[in-house]
Design a protein around this motif. Structure first.
Motif, PDB file in Angstrom:
ATOM      1  N   ILE A 229       0.822  -1.208   0.000  1.00 46.67           N
ATOM      2  CA  ILE A 229       0.000   0.000   0.000  1.00 46.67           C
ATOM      3  C   ILE A 229       0.857   1.259   0.000  1.00 46.67           C
ATOM      4  CG2 ILE A 229      -1.981  -1.084   1.122  1.00 46.67           C
ATOM      5  CD1 ILE A 229      -1.118   0.228   3.753  1.00 46.67           C
ATOM      6  N   LYS A 230       2.108   1.157   0.418  1.00 51.84           N
ATOM      7  CA  LYS A 230       2.966   2.344   0.509  1.00 51.84           C
ATOM      8  C   LYS A 230       3.276   2.941  -0.856  1.00 51.84           C
ATOM      9  CE  LYS A 230       5.148   0.664   4.751  1.00 51.84           C
ATOM     10  NZ  LYS A 230       6.395   0.145   5.379  1.00 51.84           N
ATOM     11  N   GLU A 231       3.253   2.116  -1.904  1.00 53.41           N
ATOM     12  CA  GLU A 231       3.586   2.599  -3.241  1.00 53.41           C
ATOM     13  C   GLU A 231       2.375   2.676  -4.169  1.00 53.41           C
ATOM     14  OE1 GLU A 231       6.470   3.872  -4.266  1.00 53.41           O
ATOM     15  OE2 GLU A 231       7.085   3.636  -2.176  1.00 53.41           O
ATOM     16  N   ALA A 232       1.242   2.182  -3.709  1.00 54.49           N
ATOM     17  CA  ALA A 232       0.066   2.121  -4.585  1.00 54.49           C
ATOM     18  C   ALA A 232      -0.540   3.506  -4.806  1.00 54.49           C
ATOM     19  CB  ALA A 232      -0.979   1.181  -3.998  1.00 54.49           C
ATOM     20  N   ASP A 233      -0.942   3.761  -6.030  1.00 56.28           N
ATOM     21  CA  ASP A 233      -1.698   4.974  -6.348  1.00 56.28           C
ATOM     22  C   ASP A 233      -3.197   4.712  -6.261  1.00 56.28           C
ATOM     23  OD1 ASP A 233       0.625   6.599  -7.180  1.00 56.28           O
ATOM     24  OD2 ASP A 233       0.749   5.111  -8.795  1.00 56.28           O
ATOM     25  N   MET A 258      -0.019   5.469   3.400  1.00 58.56           N
ATOM     26  CA  MET A 258      -0.254   5.690   1.971  1.00 58.56           C
ATOM     27  C   MET A 258       0.143   7.112   1.583  1.00 58.56           C
ATOM     28  SD  MET A 258      -4.040   3.952   1.673  1.00 58.56           S
ATOM     29  CE  MET A 258      -4.386   2.370   2.463  1.00 58.56           C
ATOM     30  N   HIS A 259       0.412   7.306   0.289  1.00 61.08           N
ATOM     31  CA  HIS A 259       0.640   8.650  -0.226  1.00 61.08           C
ATOM     32  C   HIS A 259      -0.638   9.472  -0.098  1.00 61.08           C
ATOM     33  CE1 HIS A 259       4.510   7.692  -1.983  1.00 61.08           C
ATOM     34  NE2 HIS A 259       3.994   6.664  -2.638  1.00 61.08           N
ATOM     35  N   ALA A 260      -0.501  10.762   0.156  1.00 57.55           N
ATOM     36  CA  ALA A 260      -1.654  11.657   0.078  1.00 57.55           C
ATOM     37  C   ALA A 260      -2.192  11.628  -1.352  1.00 57.55           C
ATOM     38  CB  ALA A 260      -1.254  13.073   0.469  1.00 57.55           C
ATOM     39  N   GLY A 261      -3.503  11.517  -1.471  1.00 58.58           N
ATOM     40  CA  GLY A 261      -4.110  11.461  -2.800  1.00 58.58           C
ATOM     41  C   GLY A 261      -4.254  10.070  -3.370  1.00 58.58           C
ATOM     42  N   THR A 262      -3.846   9.048  -2.605  1.00 58.07           N
ATOM     43  CA  THR A 262      -4.124   7.668  -3.014  1.00 58.07           C
ATOM     44  C   THR A 262      -5.645   7.480  -3.092  1.00 58.07           C
ATOM     45  OG1 THR A 262      -2.114   6.820  -1.980  1.00 58.07           O
ATOM     46  CG2 THR A 262      -3.886   5.233  -2.338  1.00 58.07           C
ATOM     47  N   VAL A 263      -6.095   6.688  -4.044  1.00 61.19           N
ATOM     48  CA  VAL A 263      -7.526   6.438  -4.222  1.00 61.19           C
ATOM     49  C   VAL A 263      -7.856   5.010  -3.810  1.00 61.19           C
ATOM     50  CG1 VAL A 263      -9.425   6.293  -5.890  1.00 61.19           C
ATOM     51  CG2 VAL A 263      -7.748   8.153  -6.058  1.00 61.19           C
ATOM     52  N   ASP A 285     -22.734  11.743  -4.873  1.00 56.57           N
ATOM     53  CA  ASP A 285     -21.758  12.146  -3.851  1.00 56.57           C
ATOM     54  C   ASP A 285     -20.859  10.942  -3.581  1.00 56.57           C
ATOM     55  OD1 ASP A 285     -20.412  13.566  -1.912  1.00 56.57           O
ATOM     56  OD2 ASP A 285     -21.953  13.302  -0.368  1.00 56.57           O
ATOM     57  N   PRO A 286     -19.986  10.593  -4.538  1.00 57.22           N
ATOM     58  CA  PRO A 286     -19.326   9.286  -4.525  1.00 57.22           C
ATOM     59  C   PRO A 286     -18.107   9.151  -3.631  1.00 57.22           C
ATOM     60  CG  PRO A 286     -18.723  10.480  -6.498  1.00 57.22           C
ATOM     61  CD  PRO A 286     -19.724  11.329  -5.780  1.00 57.22           C
ATOM     62  N   THR A 287     -17.500  10.247  -3.222  1.00 57.09           N
ATOM     63  CA  THR A 287     -16.205  10.157  -2.548  1.00 57.09           C
ATOM     64  C   THR A 287     -16.178  10.927  -1.235  1.00 57.09           C
ATOM     65  OG1 THR A 287     -15.264  12.081  -3.681  1.00 57.09           O
ATOM     66  CG2 THR A 287     -15.026   9.939  -4.771  1.00 57.09           C
ATOM     67  N   PHE A 288     -15.225  10.555  -0.402  1.00 54.84           N
ATOM     68  CA  PHE A 288     -14.901  11.315   0.800  1.00 54.84           C
ATOM     69  C   PHE A 288     -13.423  11.077   1.104  1.00 54.84           C
ATOM     70  CE2 PHE A 288     -16.567   7.198   2.081  1.00 54.84           C
ATOM     71  CZ  PHE A 288     -15.650   6.736   3.018  1.00 54.84           C
ATOM     72  N   VAL A 289     -12.847  11.920   1.943  1.00 59.53           N
ATOM     73  CA  VAL A 289     -11.421  11.867   2.235  1.00 59.53           C
ATOM     74  C   VAL A 289     -11.201  11.638   3.717  1.00 59.53           C
ATOM     75  CG1 VAL A 289      -9.225  13.140   2.191  1.00 59.53           C
ATOM     76  CG2 VAL A 289     -10.852  13.364   0.289  1.00 59.53           C
ATOM     77  N   ILE A 290     -10.351  10.686   4.043  1.00 59.98           N
ATOM     78  CA  ILE A 290      -9.901  10.454   5.416  1.00 59.98           C
ATOM     79  C   ILE A 290      -8.379  10.349   5.382  1.00 59.98           C
ATOM     80  CG2 ILE A 290      -9.931   8.882   7.402  1.00 59.98           C
ATOM     81  CD1 ILE A 290     -12.725   8.015   6.604  1.00 59.98           C
ATOM     82  N   ASP A 291      -7.720  11.111   6.227  1.00 60.78           N
ATOM     83  CA  ASP A 291      -6.253  11.109   6.302  1.00 60.78           C
ATOM     84  C   ASP A 291      -5.619  11.326   4.930  1.00 60.78           C
ATOM     85  OD1 ASP A 291      -6.432  10.678   9.022  1.00 60.78           O
ATOM     86  OD2 ASP A 291      -6.113   8.514   8.892  1.00 60.78           O
ATOM     87  N   VAL A 293      -6.558  10.440   2.113  1.00 56.50           N
ATOM     88  CA  VAL A 293      -6.783   9.325   1.192  1.00 56.50           C
ATOM     89  C   VAL A 293      -8.220   9.406   0.697  1.00 56.50           C
ATOM     90  CG1 VAL A 293      -6.912   6.813   0.967  1.00 56.50           C
ATOM     91  CG2 VAL A 293      -5.045   7.857   2.269  1.00 56.50           C
ATOM     92  N   LEU A 294      -8.395   9.384  -0.629  1.00 52.20           N
ATOM     93  CA  LEU A 294      -9.720   9.526  -1.226  1.00 52.20           C
ATOM     94  C   LEU A 294     -10.411   8.165  -1.310  1.00 52.20           C
ATOM     95  CD1 LEU A 294     -10.674  11.853  -4.114  1.00 52.20           C
ATOM     96  CD2 LEU A 294     -11.474   9.497  -4.176  1.00 52.20           C
TER      97      LEU A 294
END
Length: 371
Positions: A229-233, A258-263, A285-291, A293-294
């Motif tokens: 997960i550390k390298e996954a986009d 995870m990287h910021a902006g990982t989906v 309203d399909p998405t939300f962000v936690i830490d 991460v989308l």
């Protein structure tokens, strides 16, 4: 048999349970098919198309429920439908009971016969009525994930396929079943580097044989998940335990790795989700962000492509609907082990193990309701 097809009223659900072609196959066998007005419009099928196939149009959802012996739907009944369901009425639809206790208790109270698409199971353990929507959802997971990786959508700003001189996007797929396989194929086709994980070595061997060179197979365990997960986009949750709640493979604490902006796309959300931080969302309203991460957690992903989805679903469900209509549900389930495994709640009793275990309810023998 009298078959009713109501209009789906779950938020932004555009699919319908039966195409005009399916209606024709039922009516020419002597069955009566009643379709709620405009039920097929979201999928591109008009009332006159159904009438030309021998079906009759009814104006309201109540009319359909009042008339029908068997209700064919796409999504589980929602609260507004609970009181429309009659004792002994057969409901043939996706239920996903194990993820929502109020629905389970409402169907127990109704004393209806609930035959769930998602637990109809063939001898090889495949799920023929889940496969078509899993295929759609798996492919859509990459389509949607690629869109939300774009910076204006909240993602890292990564193009999955990359370009010459720039590393392609990294995709992690959790689960090597139908959803995961379709997701991996789509991601690989875009040119991404893909890791697909599963706990079945035989499945991983198969995938290693059939997947292109930019797909690697890795055994699924917590250590490996935390590593990749550390390298996954883009991470796709594609884990299914038939009729039961999905396990949480990605926990809240992992988001910080995870990287910021990982989906994250959790296709298992309608079975409770395999990502701890997931919660059902809608197409509007399909998405939300936690830490940072989308999360994309739409519970009815195939509803966004209803023309494709409705035809694919009817292709799969119609042979079983013909059996149920022609023989009645009891005889059909006695003669068909796959259909018998679809029974979840029957006349006020839970007869499917995964549902009983999810809510600590008594489990009744399924054979008792077929006598």
């Amino acid at each position: 048999m009298i078959i009713g097809v109501p209009k789906e009223i779950k938020t932004e659900e555009n699919r319908v349970a039966l195409t005009p072609a399916g209606a024709l196959e039922l009516t020419k066998r002597g069955h009566e098919v009643y379709v709620q007005s405009t039920a097929g419009a979201g999928s591109g099928f008009e009332d006159q198309d159904y009438e030309a196939a021998g079906a009759r149009i009814l104006p309201t959802i109540k009319d359909v429920y009042d008339k029908a012996e068997m209700i064919m739907k796409v999504k589980e009944p929602i609260e507004a439908e609970y009181d429309l369901i009659r004792e002994d009425q057969l409901l043939f639809t996706y239920f996903h009971f194990a993820s929502y206790e109020p629905l389970t208790r409402a169907m127990i109270k109704s004393k209806a016969v609930c035959l769930a698409y998602e637990t109809v199971e063939l001898p090889d353990r495949s799920l023929p009525l889940l496969v078509p929507m899993s295929e759609v959802a798996g492919r859509m997971a990459i389509q949607e994930g690629a869109k939300y990786l774009e910076k204006p959508s909240g993602g890292r700003g990564v193009l999955l396929g990359g370009v010459p001189g720039v590393r392609p996007g990294q995709v992690l797929v959790l689960g090597g079943g139908v959803v995961g396989t379709q997701a991996a194929k789509m991601a690989a086709g875009l040119g991404a580097q893909v890791i697909i994980m599963d706990i079945s070595l035989s499945r991983l061997r198969y995938l290693a044989d059939v997947m292109p060179a930019n797909v690697q197979t890795v055994y699924s365990n917590e250590y490996n998940i935390r590593h990749y997960i550390k390298e996954a986009d883009l991470i796709v949750g594609a884990v299914l335990i038939p009729g039961a709640k999905a396990p949480n493979l990605i926990t809240r604490d992992m988001l910080k790795e995870m990287h910021a902006g990982t989906v994250l796309v959790d296709v298992a959300v309608d079975q409770g989700g395999c990502i701890e931080t997931c919660r059902p969302t809608t197409h509007s309203d399909p998405t939300f962000v936690i830490d940072d991460v989308l999360h994309y957690c739409v519970a009815n992903m195939p509803g966004a492509v209803p023309y494709t989805s409705t035809i694919a679903l009817t292709n799969a469900t119609l042979p079983y609907a013909i059996q149920l209509a022609g023989k009645g549900w009891q005889q059909a389930c006695r003669e068909s082990e796959p259909l018998k495994k679809g029974l979840n709640v029957v006349r006020g009793k839970v007869v499917y193990k995964g549902v009983a275990e999810a809510f600590d309810l008594p489990l009744d023998p399924v054979d008792d309701c077929l006598k």
